[in-house]
Write a protein that holds these residues in place. Structure first.
Motif, PDB file in Angstrom:
ATOM      1  N   ALA A 110       0.661  -1.547  -0.363  1.00 56.00           N
ATOM      2  CA  ALA A 110       0.196  -0.207  -0.295  1.00 56.00           C
ATOM      3  C   ALA A 110       0.974   1.303   0.134  1.00 56.00           C
ATOM      4  CB  ALA A 110      -0.952  -0.537   1.313  1.00 56.00           C
ATOM      5  N   PRO A 111       0.553   2.308  -0.590  1.00 52.78           N
ATOM      6  CA  PRO A 111       1.378   3.870  -0.937  1.00 52.78           C
ATOM      7  C   PRO A 111       0.810   3.715   0.775  1.00 52.78           C
ATOM      8  CG  PRO A 111      -0.840   4.048  -1.870  1.00 52.78           C
ATOM      9  CD  PRO A 111      -0.761   2.477  -1.419  1.00 52.78           C
ATOM     10  N   THR A 112       2.237   5.448   0.735  1.00 49.57           N
ATOM     11  CA  THR A 112       1.766   5.700   1.650  1.00 49.57           C
ATOM     12  C   THR A 112       1.219   7.192   0.717  1.00 49.57           C
ATOM     13  OG1 THR A 112       3.925   6.535   2.352  1.00 49.57           O
ATOM     14  CG2 THR A 112       3.161   5.138   3.360  1.00 49.57           C
ATOM     15  N   PRO A 113       1.079   8.303   1.899  1.00 46.67           N
ATOM     16  CA  PRO A 113       0.927   9.539   0.798  1.00 46.67           C
ATOM     17  C   PRO A 113       2.125  10.489   0.257  1.00 46.67           C
ATOM     18  CG  PRO A 113      -0.690  10.171   3.312  1.00 46.67           C
ATOM     19  CD  PRO A 113       0.736   8.533   3.240  1.00 46.67           C
ATOM     20  N   SER A 114       2.826  10.080   1.177  1.00 47.39           N
ATOM     21  CA  SER A 114       4.042  10.979   0.154  1.00 47.39           C
ATOM     22  C   SER A 114       5.451  10.155  -0.452  1.00 47.39           C
ATOM     23  CB  SER A 114       5.305  10.971   1.809  1.00 47.39           C
ATOM     24  OG  SER A 114       5.479  10.640   2.750  1.00 47.39           O
ATOM     25  N   GLY A 115       4.534   8.720  -0.726  1.00 44.56           N
ATOM     26  CA  GLY A 115       5.899   7.959  -0.445  1.00 44.56           C
ATOM     27  C   GLY A 115       6.944   7.245   0.257  1.00 44.56           C
ATOM     28  N   ARG A 116       6.875   8.078   1.101  1.00 45.68           N
ATOM     29  CA  ARG A 116       8.004   7.278   2.003  1.00 45.68           C
ATOM     30  C   ARG A 116       7.508   6.613   3.142  1.00 45.68           C
ATOM     31  NH1 ARG A 116      12.550  10.055   2.543  1.00 45.68           N
ATOM     32  NH2 ARG A 116      12.771   9.802   4.682  1.00 45.68           N
ATOM     33  N   PHE A 117       8.078   5.804   3.911  1.00 49.17           N
ATOM     34  CA  PHE A 117       8.383   4.404   4.625  1.00 49.17           C
ATOM     35  C   PHE A 117       8.100   4.937   5.962  1.00 49.17           C
ATOM     36  CE2 PHE A 117       9.857   1.240   7.627  1.00 49.17           C
ATOM     37  CZ  PHE A 117       9.218   0.486   6.985  1.00 49.17           C
ATOM     38  N   ASP A 118       8.373   5.935   6.086  1.00 45.38           N
ATOM     39  CA  ASP A 118       8.004   6.848   7.605  1.00 45.38           C
ATOM     40  C   ASP A 118       6.871   6.957   8.088  1.00 45.38           C
ATOM     41  OD1 ASP A 118       7.778   9.129   6.563  1.00 45.38           O
ATOM     42  OD2 ASP A 118       9.885   9.948   7.003  1.00 45.38           O
ATOM     43  N   GLU A 119       5.474   6.794   6.818  1.00 51.56           N
ATOM     44  CA  GLU A 119       4.639   7.052   7.510  1.00 51.56           C
ATOM     45  C   GLU A 119       3.927   5.222   7.472  1.00 51.56           C
ATOM     46  OE1 GLU A 119       2.631  10.331   4.868  1.00 51.56           O
ATOM     47  OE2 GLU A 119       4.099   9.373   3.860  1.00 51.56           O
ATOM     48  N   LEU A 120       4.880   4.647   7.114  1.00 47.78           N
ATOM     49  CA  LEU A 120       3.937   2.754   7.388  1.00 47.78           C
ATOM     50  C   LEU A 120       4.701   2.889   8.965  1.00 47.78           C
ATOM     51  CD1 LEU A 120       2.562   0.402   6.609  1.00 47.78           C
ATOM     52  CD2 LEU A 120       5.010  -0.632   4.989  1.00 47.78           C
ATOM     53  N   LEU A 121       5.316   3.111   8.867  1.00 53.85           N
ATOM     54  CA  LEU A 121       6.163   3.152  10.119  1.00 53.85           C
ATOM     55  C   LEU A 121       5.806   3.568  11.487  1.00 53.85           C
ATOM     56  CD1 LEU A 121       8.566   1.422  11.853  1.00 53.85           C
ATOM     57  CD2 LEU A 121      10.048   3.671  11.397  1.00 53.85           C
ATOM     58  N   ALA A 122       5.006   4.605  11.372  1.00 56.12           N
ATOM     59  CA  ALA A 122       4.162   5.715  12.452  1.00 56.12           C
ATOM     60  C   ALA A 122       2.937   4.606  12.525  1.00 56.12           C
ATOM     61  CB  ALA A 122       4.067   7.251  11.604  1.00 56.12           C
ATOM     62  N   HIS A 123       2.107   3.738  11.605  1.00 61.02           N
ATOM     63  CA  HIS A 123       1.588   2.805  11.350  1.00 61.02           C
ATOM     64  C   HIS A 123       1.561   2.128  12.620  1.00 61.02           C
ATOM     65  CE1 HIS A 123      -2.534   0.921  10.110  1.00 61.02           C
ATOM     66  NE2 HIS A 123      -1.152  -0.653  10.090  1.00 61.02           N
ATOM     67  N   LEU A 124       3.103   1.355  12.310  1.00 60.37           N
ATOM     68  CA  LEU A 124       3.376  -0.275  12.950  1.00 60.37           C
ATOM     69  C   LEU A 124       3.389   0.509  14.159  1.00 60.37           C
ATOM     70  CD1 LEU A 124       5.894  -1.317  10.360  1.00 60.37           C
ATOM     71  CD2 LEU A 124       3.516  -2.659  11.174  1.00 60.37           C
ATOM     72  N   ARG A 125       4.373   1.592  14.011  1.00 58.99           N
ATOM     73  CA  ARG A 125       4.787   2.080  15.481  1.00 58.99           C
ATOM     74  C   ARG A 125       3.088   1.961  16.653  1.00 58.99           C
ATOM     75  NH1 ARG A 125      10.125   4.426  14.256  1.00 58.99           N
ATOM     76  NH2 ARG A 125      11.619   2.971  14.405  1.00 58.99           N
ATOM     77  N   ASP A 126       2.493   3.554  16.265  1.00 64.48           N
ATOM     78  CA  ASP A 126       1.200   3.725  16.595  1.00 64.48           C
ATOM     79  C   ASP A 126       0.175   4.331  16.540  1.00 64.48           C
ATOM     80  OD1 ASP A 126       4.136   5.316  18.098  1.00 64.48           O
ATOM     81  OD2 ASP A 126       4.275   6.730  16.264  1.00 64.48           O
ATOM     82  N   GLY A 127       0.184   3.088  15.861  1.00 68.90           N
ATOM     83  CA  GLY A 127      -1.544   3.142  14.926  1.00 68.90           C
ATOM     84  C   GLY A 127      -1.998   4.210  14.212  1.00 68.90           C
ATOM     85  N   ALA A 128      -1.138   5.176  13.450  1.00 70.13           N
ATOM     86  CA  ALA A 128      -1.423   5.574  12.658  1.00 70.13           C
ATOM     87  C   ALA A 128      -2.482   5.133  11.466  1.00 70.13           C
ATOM     88  CB  ALA A 128      -0.272   6.542  12.425  1.00 70.13           C
ATOM     89  N   PRO A 129      -3.758   6.453  10.473  1.00 69.05           N
ATOM     90  CA  PRO A 129      -3.964   6.255   9.841  1.00 69.05           C
ATOM     91  C   PRO A 129      -3.189   5.660   8.506  1.00 69.05           C
ATOM     92  CG  PRO A 129      -5.374   7.777  10.221  1.00 69.05           C
ATOM     93  CD  PRO A 129      -3.581   7.381  11.234  1.00 69.05           C
ATOM     94  N   LEU A 130      -3.784   4.241   7.808  1.00 71.43           N
ATOM     95  CA  LEU A 130      -3.092   4.513   6.277  1.00 71.43           C
ATOM     96  C   LEU A 130      -4.507   3.728   6.392  1.00 71.43           C
ATOM     97  CD1 LEU A 130      -0.636   3.532   5.263  1.00 71.43           C
ATOM     98  CD2 LEU A 130      -0.152   1.479   6.097  1.00 71.43           C
ATOM     99  N   ALA A 131      -4.017   4.060   4.874  1.00 66.90           N
ATOM    100  CA  ALA A 131      -5.778   4.257   3.635  1.00 66.90           C
ATOM    101  C   ALA A 131      -5.034   3.001   2.911  1.00 66.90           C
ATOM    102  CB  ALA A 131      -5.713   5.471   2.746  1.00 66.90           C
ATOM    103  N   ALA A 132      -5.837   2.371   2.480  1.00 67.51           N
ATOM    104  CA  ALA A 132      -6.050   1.461   1.503  1.00 67.51           C
ATOM    105  C   ALA A 132      -5.641   1.507  -0.173  1.00 67.51           C
ATOM    106  CB  ALA A 132      -6.890   0.200   2.014  1.00 67.51           C
ATOM    107  N   ALA A 133      -6.303   2.759  -0.117  1.00 68.76           N
ATOM    108  CA  ALA A 133      -6.004   3.475  -1.457  1.00 68.76           C
ATOM    109  C   ALA A 133      -4.483   3.357  -2.556  1.00 68.76           C
ATOM    110  CB  ALA A 133      -6.901   5.295  -1.708  1.00 68.76           C
ATOM    111  N   GLY A 134      -5.147   2.395  -3.473  1.00 64.45           N
ATOM    112  CA  GLY A 134      -4.289   2.385  -4.592  1.00 64.45           C
ATOM    113  C   GLY A 134      -3.457   1.155  -4.126  1.00 64.45           C
ATOM    114  N   ALA A 135      -3.871   0.158  -3.348  1.00 66.62           N
ATOM    115  CA  ALA A 135      -2.686  -1.116  -3.068  1.00 66.62           C
ATOM    116  C   ALA A 135      -2.884  -1.728  -4.196  1.00 66.62           C
ATOM    117  CB  ALA A 135      -3.194  -1.690  -1.755  1.00 66.62           C
ATOM    118  N   LYS A 136      -1.314  -2.932  -3.484  1.00 69.55           N
ATOM    119  CA  LYS A 136      -2.024  -3.783  -4.175  1.00 69.55           C
ATOM    120  C   LYS A 136      -2.160  -5.094  -4.494  1.00 69.55           C
ATOM    121  CE  LYS A 136       3.067  -1.287  -6.338  1.00 69.55           C
ATOM    122  NZ  LYS A 136       2.000  -0.690  -7.405  1.00 69.55           N
ATOM    123  N   ALA A 137      -2.785  -5.956  -5.202  1.00 69.12           N
ATOM    124  CA  ALA A 137      -2.653  -7.009  -4.829  1.00 69.12           C
ATOM    125  C   ALA A 137      -1.622  -7.923  -4.598  1.00 69.12           C
ATOM    126  CB  ALA A 137      -3.660  -7.586  -6.086  1.00 69.12           C
TER     127      ALA A 137
END
Length: 361
Positions: A104-131
């Motif tokens: 799944a993409p993050t808004p900026s394309g950077r991994f740190d937003e995914l890491l924030a989701h893993l660490r803190d439960g920050a929102p992570l949208a499913a739009a544009g996710a690959k199968a």
């Protein structure tokens, strides 16, 4: 009331890898695999099989996917392959877990937003996710039919679980021919991981009749097959039996999640470097002793699996099975004798530990 749900389309049997182009259904795919796949000729085989459907290859996956190197891969994937619709994960559990982190993409394309989701439960949208199409090359992970990905952060001493609606694989291809070249150590560790999945889904507060039936069948077949396979690693029929048993165990815990043995294993892998399959299986006799006496149906099923008349007989049979495979069941062997009781109590408080039927709720 109970519910059993698994949305993964499973394609199994020797030679089933040949179905991969059809499963893509005209889409282009990024291949995520392990470094040795190139030397083994597997990358070229897949390139020939997929032809123009193959958009690229990422082959730098290491064991136990860690944020230290996932970051660069993630940002590379989303800068180079944003329009690719599908990811093919070809390898063991680490490869499939790594691929799930790429989906799944993050808004900026950077991994740190995914890491924030893993660490803190920050929102992570499913739009544009690959199968995801998962092609396991080991018999044990179960990740090909579950939505979870284990992500490590060794520098922080942490382990995260990625679980989103889009981390379920779309399809799994189980071809035991791919497992014939698996080395003895990986064969053993992956097989014992599958045994742990099976037993952990039985002594589990989330079990249901379907998951329990799958788990019991898996446990019986692993007990009967794995010792033979260690002696005859090139036997395709044995590889197929282990592949089916690992699949059954994966389907079982896809609905229950794992429990205490897995909760114990994470610290042991992180701090003592023990391979996951060993770290989550050496404690199974200790955990089974704690499980007995909590639920009559669970007790009966465990006695049936181990062909025993009482708790101690079942524990002894499981201990002997592991020891005969060269796996010590003594915590001292893993450098944790003094801390064992404290480790168990801490593991019981973890999210997986709380699934154990003997955990306090």
């Amino acid at each position: 009331m109970w519910n059993f749900h698994n949305p993964v389309s499973v394609h199994a049997g020797a030679g089933s890898l040949e179905r991969l182009p059809a499963l893509l259904a005209g889409r282009r795919a990024l291949l995520v695999t392990f470094p040795e796949a190139q030397a083994l000729g597997l990358e070229q085989y897949l390139a020939n099989l997929l032809g123009p459907q193959l958009a690229g290859i990422e082959n730098t996956v290491l064991p136990n996917p860690d944020v230290s190197w996932l970051s660069a891969m993630y940002e590379r994937v989303w800068s180079r392959h944003r329009e690719v619709e599908c990811v093919i994960a070809f390898g063991g559990g680490s490869v499939i877990d790594c691929a799930k982190a790429m989906l799944a993409p993050t808004p900026s394309g950077r991994f740190d937003e995914l890491l924030a989701h893993l660490r803190d439960g920050a929102p992570l949208a499913a739009a544009g996710a690959k199968a995801l199409i998962a092609v396991p090359t080991t018999a044990g992970t179960g990740s090909e039919v579950t939505p979870w990905a284990t992500i490590w952060d060794a520098a922080a001493g942490s382990k995260y679980s990625l679980h989103r609606p889009w981390t379920w694989p779309e399809a799994a291809v189980i071809d035991a021919k791919l497992m014939l070249s698996l080395p003895p150590g990986a064969t053993l560790a992956s097989g014992l991981d599958a045994l742990s999945h099976a037993l952990e889904s039985i002594w589990n507060v989330n079990r249901n009749p379907v998951s329990a039936s799958l788990a019991a069948a898996a446990a019986r077949d692993i007990m009967a097959t794995l010792p033979q396979l260690m002696r005859k690693p090139n036997d395709l029929a044995l590889r197929e039996r282990m592949a089916v048993a690992a699949l059954q165990a994966g389907l079982a815990f896809s609905n229950t999640k794992t429990a205490l043995a897995h909760s114990l294993s994470y610290d042991i892998t992180l701090h003592h470097g023990v391979a996951h399959g060993i770290a989550c299986s050496f404690s199974l006799p200790h955990v089974m002793r704690l499980a007995f006496g909590r639920d009559d149906a669970v007790d009966a099923l465990l006695l049936q699996i181990f062909n025993a008349t009482g708790k101690e007989g079942a524990v002894a049979r499981l201990s002997a099975f592991l020891e005969d495979l060269g796996v010590s069941t003594d915590p001292a062997h893993y450098g944790i004798a003094d801390a064992w009781d404290a480790l168990v109590q801490r593991a019981l408080q973890g999210p997986r530990g709380r699934n154990f039927i003997a955990a306090a709720h």
